[in-house]
Design a protein around this motif. Structure first.
Motif, PDB file in Angstrom:
ATOM      1  N   ASN A 133       0.681   5.075 -23.614  1.00 17.17           N
ATOM      2  CA  ASN A 133       0.818   5.088 -22.159  1.00 17.17           C
ATOM      3  C   ASN A 133       2.275   5.055 -21.726  1.00 17.17           C
ATOM      4  O   ASN A 133       2.664   5.673 -20.728  1.00 17.17           O
ATOM      5  N   PHE A 134       3.100   4.304 -22.472  1.00 18.36           N
ATOM      6  CA  PHE A 134       4.513   4.205 -22.114  1.00 18.36           C
ATOM      7  C   PHE A 134       5.199   5.558 -22.255  1.00 18.36           C
ATOM      8  O   PHE A 134       5.946   5.989 -21.369  1.00 18.36           O
ATOM      9  N   ILE A 135       4.919   6.265 -23.356  1.00 20.00           N
ATOM     10  CA  ILE A 135       5.552   7.560 -23.591  1.00 20.00           C
ATOM     11  C   ILE A 135       5.098   8.576 -22.545  1.00 20.00           C
ATOM     12  O   ILE A 135       5.907   9.337 -21.996  1.00 20.00           O
ATOM     13  N   ILE A 136       3.797   8.576 -22.247  1.00 19.37           N
ATOM     14  CA  ILE A 136       3.275   9.509 -21.243  1.00 19.37           C
ATOM     15  C   ILE A 136       3.893   9.227 -19.875  1.00 19.37           C
ATOM     16  O   ILE A 136       4.217  10.143 -19.114  1.00 19.37           O
ATOM     17  N   HIS A 137       4.094   7.923 -19.581  1.00 19.58           N
ATOM     18  CA  HIS A 137       4.622   7.534 -18.273  1.00 19.58           C
ATOM     19  C   HIS A 137       6.081   7.952 -18.094  1.00 19.58           C
ATOM     20  O   HIS A 137       6.572   8.020 -16.959  1.00 19.58           O
ATOM     21  N   LEU A 138       6.767   8.253 -19.191  1.00 19.81           N
ATOM     22  CA  LEU A 138       8.174   8.650 -19.091  1.00 19.81           C
ATOM     23  C   LEU A 138       8.346   9.950 -18.309  1.00 19.81           C
ATOM     24  O   LEU A 138       9.334  10.123 -17.591  1.00 19.81           O
ATOM     25  N   VAL A 139       7.394  10.858 -18.465  1.00 23.70           N
ATOM     26  CA  VAL A 139       7.535  12.200 -17.886  1.00 23.70           C
ATOM     27  C   VAL A 139       6.774  12.272 -16.570  1.00 23.70           C
ATOM     28  O   VAL A 139       5.565  11.987 -16.535  1.00 23.70           O
ATOM     29  N   PRO A 140       7.433  12.654 -15.486  1.00 27.69           N
ATOM     30  CA  PRO A 140       6.739  12.716 -14.190  1.00 27.69           C
ATOM     31  C   PRO A 140       5.797  13.912 -14.104  1.00 27.69           C
ATOM     32  O   PRO A 140       6.088  14.990 -14.641  1.00 27.69           O
ATOM     33  N   LYS A 141       4.658  13.716 -13.459  1.00 25.78           N
ATOM     34  CA  LYS A 141       3.767  14.844 -13.180  1.00 25.78           C
ATOM     35  C   LYS A 141       4.404  15.773 -12.157  1.00 25.78           C
ATOM     36  O   LYS A 141       4.166  16.978 -12.147  1.00 25.78           O
ATOM     37  N   SER A 142       5.192  15.161 -11.279  1.00 28.09           N
ATOM     38  CA  SER A 142       5.886  15.917 -10.247  1.00 28.09           C
ATOM     39  C   SER A 142       7.189  15.184  -9.925  1.00 28.09           C
ATOM     40  O   SER A 142       7.195  13.950  -9.792  1.00 28.09           O
ATOM     41  N   PHE A 143       8.262  15.957  -9.800  1.00 30.93           N
ATOM     42  CA  PHE A 143       9.541  15.346  -9.440  1.00 30.93           C
ATOM     43  C   PHE A 143       9.440  14.659  -8.081  1.00 30.93           C
ATOM     44  O   PHE A 143       9.977  13.570  -7.870  1.00 30.93           O
ATOM     45  N   PHE A 144       8.742  15.275  -7.154  1.00 30.34           N
ATOM     46  CA  PHE A 144       8.640  14.718  -5.807  1.00 30.34           C
ATOM     47  C   PHE A 144       7.792  13.443  -5.800  1.00 30.34           C
ATOM     48  O   PHE A 144       8.061  12.510  -5.038  1.00 30.34           O
ATOM     49  N   ASN A 150       9.543   6.033  -6.257  1.00 27.78           N
ATOM     50  CA  ASN A 150      10.717   5.341  -6.802  1.00 27.78           C
ATOM     51  C   ASN A 150      10.536   4.997  -8.279  1.00 27.78           C
ATOM     52  O   ASN A 150      10.911   3.910  -8.732  1.00 27.78           O
ATOM     53  N   GLU A 151       9.968   5.924  -9.032  1.00 23.53           N
ATOM     54  CA  GLU A 151       9.834   5.747 -10.483  1.00 23.53           C
ATOM     55  C   GLU A 151      11.166   6.146 -11.118  1.00 23.53           C
ATOM     56  O   GLU A 151      11.379   7.292 -11.515  1.00 23.53           O
ATOM     57  N   ILE A 152      12.082   5.175 -11.208  1.00 29.96           N
ATOM     58  CA  ILE A 152      13.451   5.483 -11.599  1.00 29.96           C
ATOM     59  C   ILE A 152      13.523   6.101 -12.985  1.00 29.96           C
ATOM     60  O   ILE A 152      14.301   7.039 -13.226  1.00 29.96           O
ATOM     61  N   LEU A 153      12.724   5.603 -13.916  1.00 29.66           N
ATOM     62  CA  LEU A 153      12.763   6.141 -15.269  1.00 29.66           C
ATOM     63  C   LEU A 153      12.348   7.609 -15.288  1.00 29.66           C
ATOM     64  O   LEU A 153      12.945   8.441 -15.993  1.00 29.66           O
ATOM     65  N   GLN A 154      11.331   7.958 -14.500  1.00 37.47           N
ATOM     66  CA  GLN A 154      10.903   9.350 -14.416  1.00 37.47           C
ATOM     67  C   GLN A 154      11.964  10.215 -13.734  1.00 37.47           C
ATOM     68  O   GLN A 154      12.194  11.364 -14.119  1.00 37.47           O
ATOM     69  N   VAL A 155      12.625   9.659 -12.708  1.00 43.10           N
ATOM     70  CA  VAL A 155      13.719  10.384 -12.056  1.00 43.10           C
ATOM     71  C   VAL A 155      14.848  10.638 -13.050  1.00 43.10           C
ATOM     72  O   VAL A 155      15.454  11.707 -13.073  1.00 43.10           O
ATOM     73  N   VAL A 156      15.126   9.638 -13.898  1.00 40.46           N
ATOM     74  CA  VAL A 156      16.161   9.777 -14.925  1.00 40.46           C
ATOM     75  C   VAL A 156      15.813  10.922 -15.880  1.00 40.46           C
ATOM     76  O   VAL A 156      16.667  11.753 -16.217  1.00 40.46           O
ATOM     77  N   VAL A 157      14.553  10.965 -16.323  1.00 41.53           N
ATOM     78  CA  VAL A 157      14.135  12.014 -17.254  1.00 41.53           C
ATOM     79  C   VAL A 157      14.313  13.398 -16.619  1.00 41.53           C
ATOM     80  O   VAL A 157      14.883  14.311 -17.240  1.00 41.53           O
ATOM     81  N   PHE A 158      13.848  13.571 -15.384  1.00 46.22           N
ATOM     82  CA  PHE A 158      13.994  14.868 -14.721  1.00 46.22           C
ATOM     83  C   PHE A 158      15.469  15.210 -14.498  1.00 46.22           C
ATOM     84  O   PHE A 158      15.884  16.368 -14.658  1.00 46.22           O
ATOM     85  N   SER A 159      16.266  14.205 -14.156  1.00 44.82           N
ATOM     86  CA  SER A 159      17.695  14.432 -13.918  1.00 44.82           C
ATOM     87  C   SER A 159      18.394  14.874 -15.193  1.00 44.82           C
ATOM     88  O   SER A 159      19.297  15.721 -15.160  1.00 44.82           O
ATOM     89  N   VAL A 160      18.008  14.281 -16.322  1.00 40.22           N
ATOM     90  CA  VAL A 160      18.593  14.677 -17.605  1.00 40.22           C
ATOM     91  C   VAL A 160      18.284  16.146 -17.894  1.00 40.22           C
ATOM     92  O   VAL A 160      19.175  16.925 -18.283  1.00 40.22           O
ATOM     93  N   PHE A 161      17.026  16.552 -17.695  1.00 39.13           N
ATOM     94  CA  PHE A 161      16.664  17.954 -17.895  1.00 39.13           C
ATOM     95  C   PHE A 161      17.487  18.859 -16.978  1.00 39.13           C
ATOM     96  O   PHE A 161      17.994  19.907 -17.402  1.00 39.13           O
TER      97      PHE A 161
END
Length: 424
Positions: A133-144, A150-161
């Protein structure tokens, strides 16, 4: 502005203490008191919502810009690896120190506390702490969706890409990079506007806490709170000592530069409230923006040192209060469990309490024991939030040093320009 804001926040805290104690003493009906504090807390809620409004776009803009300016993915991978290595080491240090200090000070031993009845534990948000669940939660279903929640970790992942892709595209992405740099400056300017509201929010937060709990709650749990705050001060000292050994003499000035974010996090009991100001303070301290904009957001998900030390300290305190003796082996197992579970709680409300609850159940310690610390959790959260700011600031400085050094230091406070004097 910075000096005045710090002074105003301190005055707001003092005023909040006085008004909170007065309300607690003069309003006897709990329902009436709850109603009054509910209206006062509107100020705090509004301020924290304003901060949340800023953070996601600020993280996205600064992180994309920072990665683009690194120039290559090898540098990004190196910074990421060094950041994660520091986070793991700091988490292990915080968890271990919590165990050591609670065993030395033993705040729960001999506590004359009435244990709650069975099945009366506090209702907390539950989280399934599985690696999947933790690994799946890293990637956002949608950036918006990540931005909206305010899922900061997901925002970080999208920002890195986005940052890596912009680097690969090269000159064609230049307009986008200029745009996100402009966005970052706009969000920092909005931060300046929002921070002017901070003293009112601090006043409301302190007033509400003391009005509802009363000053006697601090006396009743004085040993527990005092022991925990002493443990956090020891953690500050160790982190700053390590920073001094790695960075050198400049690290002696770090607390001076981040004192406003520390005070803001402490008084509002929110690490998020201090994020924009911490970013600005690190820039003045000489941490390159490309480093701070990467390490700091990542740290808010993986490097919550104040929360880490609280997990082991509070769990052992509850065990001591119940008279449950945990062996060294069990405590070591607890440390390893918390190293894993504490990394998967980004976005979980009252995250520390959720992790503690899961740990109590694992060792057959009644979860109702959370009620022993729930009454003072707000006052403890103030210290945890301040410690999180210190831990992430130290992490950013150390990683910057590892990456080639710090930039030229600037004055800690940015003074407003003086108006030209008129001649007669």
């Amino acid at each position: 502005m910075a000096k005045r804001l710090t002074l105003y926040i301190l005055l707001a805290m003092v005023a909040g203490i006085a008004v909170g104690i007065t309300l607690n003493a003069t309003i006897a009906d709990p329902a009436t008191l709850k109603n009054v504090t509910g209206y006062i807390s509107i100020l705090t809620d509004l301020f924290l919502r304003l901060i949340k409004m800023i953070i996601a776009p600020l993280v996205f803009a600064t992180l994309v810009s920072g990665i683009a300016h690194m120039g290559d993915t090898a540098a990004l991978g190196r910074v990421g690896a060094r950041s994660i290595a520091w986070f793991l080491g700091a988490s292990l240090l915080s968890l271990t120190l919590g165990l050591v200090m609670v065993n030395l000070l033993q705040p729960g031993v001999g506590a004359d506390l009435v244990l709650p009845a069975a099945n009366t534990g506090p209702e907390l948000a539950k989280a399934d702490f599985t690696l999947k669940n933790f690994i799946i939660h890293l990637v956002p279903k949608s950036f918006f969706e990540a931005m909206a929640d305010n899922e900061i970790l997901q925002v970080v992942v999208f920002s890195v890409f986005t940052g890596v892709a912009a680097t690969a595209v090269g000159e064609k992405a230049a307009p986008l990079i200029r745009g996100v740099e402009a966005l970052a400056q706009v969000m920092l300017q909005i931060t300046d506007y929002v921070m002017r509201f901070a003293p009112f929010a601090v006043f409301a937060a302190v007033t509400t806490a003391l009005a509802e709990q009363g000053p006697m709650i601090l006396i009743s749990f004085g040993k527990f709170m005092g022991s925990f705050y002493l443990s956090m001060l020891v953690l500050w000292g160790i982190l700053l000592l390590i920073c001094f050994l790695i960075v050198g003499g400049r690290s002696k000035l770090l607390i001076r530069y981040i004192r406003e974010p520390i005070l803001l996090a402490f008084s509002t009991a929110s690490s998020e409230a201090a994020f924009p100001r911490t970013l600005e303070a690190l820039d003045r301290f000489g941490v390159p923006p490309k480093i701070a904009s990467f390490v700091l957001p990542l740290g808010y998900s993986f490097n919550l040192d104040g929360s880490m030390i609280y997990c082991t300290f509070a769990t052992m305190f509850i065990a001591q209060a119940y008279g449950i003796d945990l062996s060294i082996g069990q405590q070591f197992t607890m440390l390893l469990i918390l190293m894993v579970t504490s990394k998967g709680i980004a976005g979980v409300p009252r995250a520390s309490l959720v992790v503690i609850s899961a740990t109590l159940a694992f060792f057959d310690i009644p979860e109702e024991g959370l009620l022993l610390i729930l009454a003072v959790d707000h006052f403890l959260d103030m210290g945890r939030s301040a410690t999180n700011v210190v831990g992430n600031a130290v992490a950013s400085v150390v990683v910057a040093k590892w990456e080639g050094g710090l930039d030229m230091i600037e004055p800690a406070e940015v003074e407003p320009p003086k108006a030209p004097s008129s001649s007669a």
